[in-house]
Each structure stands twice: as structure tokens, then as C-alpha cells.
Design a protein around this motif. Structure first.
Motif, PDB file in Angstrom:
ATOM      1  N   PHE A  57      16.260  -1.720  79.089  1.00  0.00           N
ATOM      2  CA  PHE A  57      15.755  -3.066  78.805  1.00  0.00           C
ATOM      3  C   PHE A  57      15.330  -3.180  77.339  1.00  0.00           C
ATOM      4  N   ALA A  58      14.709  -2.118  76.817  1.00  0.00           N
ATOM      5  CA  ALA A  58      14.242  -2.124  75.429  1.00  0.00           C
ATOM      6  C   ALA A  58      15.400  -2.275  74.450  1.00  0.00           C
ATOM      7  N   ALA A  59      16.517  -1.635  74.747  1.00  0.00           N
ATOM      8  CA  ALA A  59      17.684  -1.750  73.866  1.00  0.00           C
ATOM      9  C   ALA A  59      18.197  -3.190  73.828  1.00  0.00           C
ATOM     10  N   ARG A  60      18.188  -3.847  74.976  1.00  0.00           N
ATOM     11  CA  ARG A  60      18.635  -5.242  75.026  1.00  0.00           C
ATOM     12  C   ARG A  60      17.690  -6.149  74.242  1.00  0.00           C
ATOM     13  N   VAL A  61      16.391  -5.944  74.437  1.00  0.00           N
ATOM     14  CA  VAL A  61      15.404  -6.760  73.729  1.00  0.00           C
ATOM     15  C   VAL A  61      15.501  -6.521  72.226  1.00  0.00           C
ATOM     16  N   ASN A  62      15.774  -5.292  71.815  1.00  0.00           N
ATOM     17  CA  ASN A  62      15.893  -5.017  70.389  1.00  0.00           C
ATOM     18  C   ASN A  62      17.056  -5.787  69.769  1.00  0.00           C
ATOM     19  N   ARG A  83       5.289  -8.336  76.282  1.00  0.00           N
ATOM     20  CA  ARG A  83       6.319  -7.426  76.819  1.00  0.00           C
ATOM     21  C   ARG A  83       7.174  -6.844  75.699  1.00  0.00           C
ATOM     22  N   ASN A  84       7.613  -7.705  74.785  1.00  0.00           N
ATOM     23  CA  ASN A  84       8.514  -7.255  73.725  1.00  0.00           C
ATOM     24  C   ASN A  84       7.829  -6.315  72.740  1.00  0.00           C
ATOM     25  N   ALA A  85       6.523  -6.468  72.565  1.00  0.00           N
ATOM     26  CA  ALA A  85       5.792  -5.534  71.709  1.00  0.00           C
ATOM     27  C   ALA A  85       5.907  -4.109  72.274  1.00  0.00           C
ATOM     28  N   LEU A  86       5.737  -3.979  73.589  1.00  0.00           N
ATOM     29  CA  LEU A  86       5.846  -2.663  74.220  1.00  0.00           C
ATOM     30  C   LEU A  86       7.284  -2.147  74.198  1.00  0.00           C
ATOM     31  N   LEU A  87       8.236  -3.043  74.444  1.00  0.00           N
ATOM     32  CA  LEU A  87       9.640  -2.619  74.473  1.00  0.00           C
ATOM     33  C   LEU A  87      10.134  -2.236  73.084  1.00  0.00           C
ATOM     34  N   HIS A 113      11.814   1.322  72.240  1.00  0.00           N
ATOM     35  CA  HIS A 113      13.126   1.455  71.608  1.00  0.00           C
ATOM     36  C   HIS A 113      13.054   2.311  70.350  1.00  0.00           C
ATOM     37  N   GLU A 114      12.017   2.111  69.536  1.00  0.00           N
ATOM     38  CA  GLU A 114      11.928   2.854  68.275  1.00  0.00           C
ATOM     39  C   GLU A 114      11.576   4.316  68.485  1.00  0.00           C
ATOM     40  N   THR A 115      10.629   4.586  69.386  1.00  0.00           N
ATOM     41  CA  THR A 115      10.105   5.939  69.526  1.00  0.00           C
ATOM     42  C   THR A 115      10.756   6.740  70.646  1.00  0.00           C
ATOM     43  N   GLY A 116      11.337   6.050  71.629  1.00  0.00           N
ATOM     44  CA  GLY A 116      11.858   6.738  72.808  1.00  0.00           C
ATOM     45  C   GLY A 116      10.778   7.126  73.796  1.00  0.00           C
ATOM     46  N   ASN A 117       9.516   6.794  73.477  1.00  0.00           N
ATOM     47  CA  ASN A 117       8.390   7.138  74.358  1.00  0.00           C
ATOM     48  C   ASN A 117       8.199   6.046  75.402  1.00  0.00           C
ATOM     49  N   ALA A 118       8.532   6.362  76.637  1.00  0.00           N
ATOM     50  CA  ALA A 118       8.421   5.375  77.709  1.00  0.00           C
ATOM     51  C   ALA A 118       7.621   5.883  78.893  1.00  0.00           C
ATOM     52  N   GLN A 124       3.371  -6.004  66.062  1.00  0.00           N
ATOM     53  CA  GLN A 124       3.864  -4.849  65.319  1.00  0.00           C
ATOM     54  C   GLN A 124       5.116  -4.333  66.015  1.00  0.00           C
ATOM     55  N   ASP A 125       6.231  -4.345  65.304  1.00  0.00           N
ATOM     56  CA  ASP A 125       7.497  -3.936  65.922  1.00  0.00           C
ATOM     57  C   ASP A 125       7.969  -2.583  65.432  1.00  0.00           C
TER      58      ASP A 125
END
Length: 499
Positions: free
Chosen positions: A11-16, A124-128, A132-137, A282-283
């Protein structure tokens, strides 16, 4: 790694990808937002009174819609609160967010069915973006805590009413509800100290991985957690705690003490939500600044802060902003706020993409002698010297002293609660004063010209600000102490806490 964390990365990749489109098309998206907002509201009472049907461009808009603060819009908002439809925005608002203004008393900010989803989407997008950037999920597989206001809503003429954070609690996605703490019953506790104690009891033995809230109240939560655990660091109480989400005040003055309580330099995400709309987040953990949300139902305008109180200040839209210039932020929203002055000041640190930092409040400044010192400047002056000296600052505020003892020049009086006080308070104050002079040329000139004497720091007792806020009935929630004021109200209230 659990199923939720695996799916969140997809989902994070799509939002990015969606955010990349936003980053590259900010001006076009703002123009579309402008057109859509004006068209949607042309048949409202406000739209008819301000000739929305004849507005074809931004110049037309400025000619017909003046800049408003809450008091200017109050006649329209009062009609909304009384239940009238089609006043500022089509129909009735979905909610009225109740806030406390410094000059307006209780304020009711409309939130529409169009604007409410934007608050949730932005959070939601702040967390995603972080995922996406860190890979920490991994945090999505554990418990999350949101320190917020009560979710209990009242009703005014058919419209649900409450604090923004309480309203948002009703819109937490279902897939996060089982992970979310505290319980609904605990969240409904109105007394902040009782609420924090109840949250400690509910969470101290849980697998907390994400914590969100305003820094001073999170610090209070951490202090009580640590006391319950015999002085342990938060990392030892919550071994999987890896992400802190904050907003509402600048985190930097609190960072050292927070990270000392936690036990390490935790990742953090800064957000910029307001009852009027979710403005930025902050993105990136690698780059400074907050990504301005240009497709969230808000059309932004900007006034150079030094012109704000002019009779005819310069008023521009996004395409004409300059980097590193201080602006008052003006909003036009899909809840019907038009030419609305939020009261905040920001500056752009990037235009590719458009990123901002929050620099203070229009009404929170000191200019008793023409110096126009702003929040960003006092924070930098104090915290830069504190960092050099290894001094821990808990909280502070600044006010002018225009009536000093006989024979003395006026000065800026700083009220500071230290975690670890300086060995020589006067020497420390001299360094802070020099730092402020380098940030503000007007202040420098006043010191050099013997109009002002260097600042004086009053060291306050432990928990002075908590006790002061308690005495004012403003402990917890979204309440915070202004960093500076042009009057002595807060300063006089803190006099009794000088150590």
C-alpha cells in the motif's frame, strides 16, 4: 513480520506514487482546487455575497474575498452553528470542531463530509511515506497509542460537536482498531491527570510500537510510565517502540529530554494538522521540512508576515512564494473557510517539492520596542546554546518587561524550566542573548543602541509549566504554552514558580 506489515508495504508503494504526482504537479493541483472550491460554493450565502459566480481567476477572488480571521467570519459561523444550511459550504457540516481561541473564546470550526476524509488520508499517508522510505513496517503489527481528547461528542442543532482529536477517533480505520490504545472508556476521561494515569495502567505491559501526541503531554506520560516501572527507560518498558508521531508544537525544544526518557534517538514523524484542515506532514527521515498537501481540498494563500497588519498587504498564491521568507498562512477550504487566516507563520525551504517549516504564530511575537522577535528565533537562540552547553530545557516562554525597576532599561524576560540547570545562569543568559541578536537585526540594534538591556532568564521550579497549566484549567489535550507573547499575562502567572 505479520500480514499487516507486509500489506502495508504494498500500500505504501502505491501511495508514494500518488505523492510523487502531487510533488511534481503542485501548481496545477492548487489551481484545480481553487476552481473546484469556488464552483462548489457559488450558491451558498457566502458565495452569493462575494460574487463567486463571477470569479474566474485568483485576481477576481482577491478582489471579492477579503482576508478573515475567526471573528470576521463569526456572523456566518454563528448561522452554521444555529443549524442553517448552505451558509459557507453546501448543506450542513458533518462536524463542528470545538477549539479555544485566545481572543475569541470558544470557536466552532466546520468540518464537512468532503474535508473530513482528508484528515484521515493525510495521517495515513504520513505513516505510509515513512514505511516506503525506511522499510520499517513492524509497528503496524503491534499496539499504537494516540494521546488525544475525549471522543465523546455533543450535538448542536443536528451537528456532532467535539475536539478535533476526539472526532478523528471515530474515523480510525477498522484494520487499526484492534491495535489501538487506550480503550474508549479511558479516552473518555476528561481530567487529564486521571486520564494519563489510566493510560499508564492500560499500556505499561503492552507491546507498544507507535506513540503519537503533543510532546509535553507525551513527556508527562513517559515520566509516569518510568515512575511505575522503577525508573526504567521507555525502551526497556516497550522494547519494540520505534516510532513517535507528533504535531502541534515544534519538537526540537523537547527532543533531548524525550530521547533521554526513551533511551535512544527514535524515528519521528512531524505532522501539521489543524481543525481547519490537515496542511502538511514530514515525508522523509532524510530531508527537512513538511510536504505541503496541495490536493487536500485546501487552496493556500500567503502574506509576508511583516506586512500582515498593513492595510493592504501583499497576498499571493503558491506559484509566487519565495524560499526562506516568513509568511502568514491563509486557507480556503472544502468546509467553507474563505480567506481564513489560520494565525500560523510558515516559510518554504523547498519548491521542488513544496516543503515548509512552521515558524510561529502571527500573534505570538514580541515587538514592544519594534524588534518583532518571532518563535523560530527564540527557540533557535535558546536551544542552540543549550545544546552547546549540555543543558536540558523542559519548557520556556518569553515576555517583554516594559516597566523595569527604576534605573534599569527594559528587557525580554525568559521563564525557563530546566531539567539540568546551567552552572552559571547569568553567563548562559548572555550567550542566549548573543544568539538572539544574530537571528534578529532589530533586536541587535536595540541592544547596541542601549534601548534594551540583554535578556534576563528566570529559572523555574520543577513542573512549573504543568502546575501553571493546571491552574489555568488547560492541562493536557491540545493545549500548549505559547513560546512568547507581547503581554505579561503568562509571565505574571509564572512569577510564583521562580526557583
Amino acid at each position: 513480520m505479520g500480514l499487516k506489515s507486509v500489506l502495508s508495504k504494498v500500500f505504501a508503494a502505491r501511495v508514494n506514487r500518488e505523492l510523487n504526482y502531487l510533488r511534481k504537479n503542485a501548481i496545477a493541483l492548487q489551481q484545480k482546487t481553487f476552481t473546484d472550491l469556488v464552483d462548489a460554493a457559488k450558491d451558498t450565502a457566502f458565495g452569493k455575497a462575494h460574487n463567486f459566480a463571477q470569479i474566474n481567476n485568483y485576481q477576481d477572488f482577491k478582489a471579492n474575498v477579503p482576508v478573515h480571521d475567526y471573528e470576521d467570519l463569526r456572523p456566518y459561523i454563528d448561522r452554521v452553528v444555529k443549524g442553517e444550511e448552505n451558509v459557507l459550504w453546501p448543506g450542513k457540516p458533518k462536524y463542528l470542531a470545538k477549539t479555544s481561541g485566545t481572543t475569541s473564546g470558544v470557536k466552532y470550526i466546520p468540518i464537512s463530509k468532503e474535508s473530513m476524509p482528508q484528515h484521515i488520508k493525510a495521517a495515513r499517508n504520513a505513516l505510509l511515506s515513512y514505511i516506503h522510505e525506511t522499510g520499517n513496517a513492524d509497528f503496524v503489527d503491534g499496539k499504537m497509542i494516540f494521546l488525544q481528547g475525549s471522543p465523546v461528542l455533543a450535538e448542536k442543532n443536528g451537528v456532532s460537536t467535539g475536539r478535533l482529536s476526539g472526532i478523528v477517533a471515530h474515523h480510525v480505520p477498522a484494520y487499526l482498531q484492534k491495535n489501538r490504545l487506550p480503550s474508549y472508556a479511558t479516552n473518555c476521561i476528561e481530567d487529564w491527570e486521571q486520564k494519563v494515569d489510566a493510560i499508564v495502567e492500560e499500556t505499561h505491559n503492552q507491546d507498544m510500537r507507535l506513540i503519537s501526541g503533543i510532546p509535553p503531554w507525551c513527556q508527562m506520560y513517559f515520566d509516569r510510565l518510568s515512575a511505575k516501572a522503577g525508573g526504567k527507560k521507555i525502551k526497556d518498558i516497550f522494547p519494540n517502540f520505534k516510532l513517535y508521531v507528533h504535531g502541534g508544537v515544534n519538537y526540537e525544544p523537547y527532543r533531548t529530554r524525550m530521547e533521554d526518557s526513551i533511551g535512544f534517538g527514535i524515528d519521528s514523524i512531524e505532522t501539521y494538522p489543524a481543525s481547519e484542515g490537515f496542511i502538511a506532514f514530514q515525508d522523509s527521515q532524510k530531508e527537512k521540512g513538511l510536504l505541503l498537501l496541495v490536493d487536500s481540498g485546501i487552496f493556500y494563500e500567503f502574506i509576508p508576515s511583516e506586512e500582515y497588519f498593513n492595510e493592504k498587504p501583499t497576498r499571493i498564491n503558491l506559484k509566487d512564494v519565495e524560499l526562506e521568507k516568513n509568511y502568514a498562512l491563509i486557507m480556503n477550504t472544502s468546509a467553507g473557510l474563505w480567506g481564513y487566516s489560520l494565525g500560523d507563520t510558515i516559510k518554504f525551504i523547498s519548491k521542488d517539492p513544496y516543503k515548509i517549516v512552521v515558524t510561529g504564530r502571527i500573534k505570538h511575537y514580541i515587538s514592544a520596542f519594534g524588534e518583532h522577535v518571532i518563535g523560530e528565533e527564540v527557540e533557535h537562540a535558546l536551544m542552540s546554546v543549550a545544546k552547546q552547553e549540555g543543558i536540558d530545557v523542559v519548557e520556556f516562554t518569553v515576555a517583554p518587561q516594559v516597566n523595569p525597576p527604576a534605573g534599569q532599561l527594559p528587557y525580554h524576560e525568559w521563564f525557563v524550566e530546566f531539567g539540568t540547570p546551567p552552572a552559571n545562569l547569568q553567563a548562559f543568559a548572555i550567550k542566549v542573548d548573543k544568539a538572539l541578536q544574530t537571528k534578529n537585526i532589530y533586536y541587535f540594534d536595540l541592544i547596541e543602541g542601549n534601548i534594551l538591556q540583554p535578556l534576563i532568564i528566570q529559572s523555574l521550579q520543577k513542573d512549573a509549566f504543568i502546575n501553571y497549566m493546571r491552574s489555568e484549567g488547560k492541562l493536557g489535550g491540545q493545549n500548549k504554552v505559547p513560546r512568547l507573547a507581547n503581554d505579561r499575562k503568562i509571565a505574571d502567572g509564572l512569577k510564583g514558580y521562580i526557583s
